[in-house]
Design an enzyme around this catalytic site. Sequence first.
Site, short mmCIF file in Angstrom:
data_model
loop_
_atom_site.label_atom_id
_atom_site.label_comp_id
_atom_site.label_asym_id
_atom_site.label_seq_id
_atom_site.Cartn_x
_atom_site.Cartn_y
_atom_site.Cartn_z
N HIS A 1 0.85 -1.20 0.00
CA HIS A 1 0.00 0.00 0.00
C HIS A 1 0.89 1.26 0.00
O HIS A 1 0.85 2.07 0.93
CB HIS A 1 -0.88 -0.04 1.26
CG HIS A 1 -2.04 0.90 1.26
ND1 HIS A 1 -1.93 2.26 1.19
CD2 HIS A 1 -3.39 0.66 1.36
CE1 HIS A 1 -3.13 2.82 1.24
NE2 HIS A 1 -4.02 1.88 1.33
N GLU B 1 -0.67 1.55 -5.35
CA GLU B 1 -0.57 0.30 -4.60
C GLU B 1 -0.53 -0.89 -5.57
O GLU B 1 -1.31 -0.94 -6.53
CB GLU B 1 -1.77 0.20 -3.66
CG GLU B 1 -1.94 1.44 -2.77
CD GLU B 1 -3.33 1.56 -2.18
OE1 GLU B 1 -3.96 0.51 -1.91
OE2 GLU B 1 -3.79 2.70 -1.97
O1 TA6 Z 1 -6.21 1.77 -0.60
C1 TA6 Z 1 -7.21 2.74 -0.38
C2 TA6 Z 1 -7.90 2.44 0.95
O2 TA6 Z 1 -8.53 1.18 0.92
C3 TA6 Z 1 -8.88 3.59 1.24
O3 TA6 Z 1 -10.20 3.12 1.30
C4 TA6 Z 1 -8.42 4.14 2.59
O4 TA6 Z 1 -9.19 3.60 3.63
C5 TA6 Z 1 -6.96 3.69 2.64
O5 TA6 Z 1 -6.95 2.41 2.03
C6 TA6 Z 1 -6.35 3.69 4.02
O6 TA6 Z 1 -6.86 2.65 4.77
P1 TA6 Z 1 -6.36 2.52 6.31
O7 TA6 Z 1 -6.98 1.29 6.86
O8 TA6 Z 1 -4.84 2.45 6.27
O9 TA6 Z 1 -6.81 3.80 6.98
#
Ligand code: TA6
Length: 292
Positions: free
Chosen positions: A154, A258
């Site tokens: 991520h 990501e």
């Molecule tokens: O990758 C995007 C995502 O799924 C968004 O929906 C946002 O929630 C981000 O990840 C961050 O997620 P987290 O659980 O790290 O706050």
Amino acid sequence: MEAPSLEIPGHVAFAEGNGGLPKVLVTTPWSEAEIYLHGAHVTDFRKSGEAPLLFMSAASDFHPEKPIRGGVPLIFPWFGPREGLPSHGYARTTLWSLEETNVFAGGEVMLRFRMPTQEDLTVEYIVRVGAKLSLELAVTYTGQESISFETCFHTYFLIGDIHTATVTGLKGCHYLDKLQGALAIDDPADAIAFQGETERVYTACPETTHLIDPTLGRSIRIAKSGSRSTVIWNPWIEKSRRMPDIGDEEYLRMLCIESGNVAPDSHHLFPSSRATLRVEISSSPLPHQTQP
Ligand code: TA6
């Protein structure tokens, strides 16, 4: 703290990081990096004389039970929210062990981490630091039943300005727009520009992408293998305000690109098989913009 034998003078050293969490400092002829054992989380990668390639929120938690906001969160065994369970799985809030370190003749450093798991599952993470940052997440399964799971790096990239940054390489690819109820869209654009909250899950998408950053004068190349999904995310203003571990203005200088296997691209492993996700991150200066 890890056995001192894993330290390599001038290349690999252990230190106490934020929140008292243990971290590994890596130095190479081209670059420096920092990896916390909490989540085997790469929190910094910067090439000599260049701005860091990875974004790290100034408001990030550094706590054994909370994810770090920035760098490269490891997402496993699921992506996204799960009722009553931690968002994006538990790999990023697990204490990993450092199993092996090595420095190669040219000066590139390799580190191998392992996540504590059930006995029929081995999850290892190999980080190679040099002129590029190479990441490899390997899941080996020796159980008797088939299993399904998701994996994702991520990755939070540092940018000069979200209003000028663009992403190329995804033209014609199919994505789910999560802000429109996962509406399926085929992307006709040569480059993705950003004018608001963006959350796109590109599927069946093995493509290499480039993050073009005219403000910092560089292009970041995200090449991958063993990955069918690319997620593009910026929280923009309102979502940033709702997130306690990201500053209200930080959306201007971050962009998540990501690389993983999520949603319809999830892994399905048969007994005695292995899944490997790899990404290689590199940067190069943008050609000088000759004034018109
Ligand atoms: O990758 C995007 C995502 O799924 C968004 O929906 C946002 O929630 C981000 O990840 C961050 O997620 P987290 O659980 O790290 O706050």
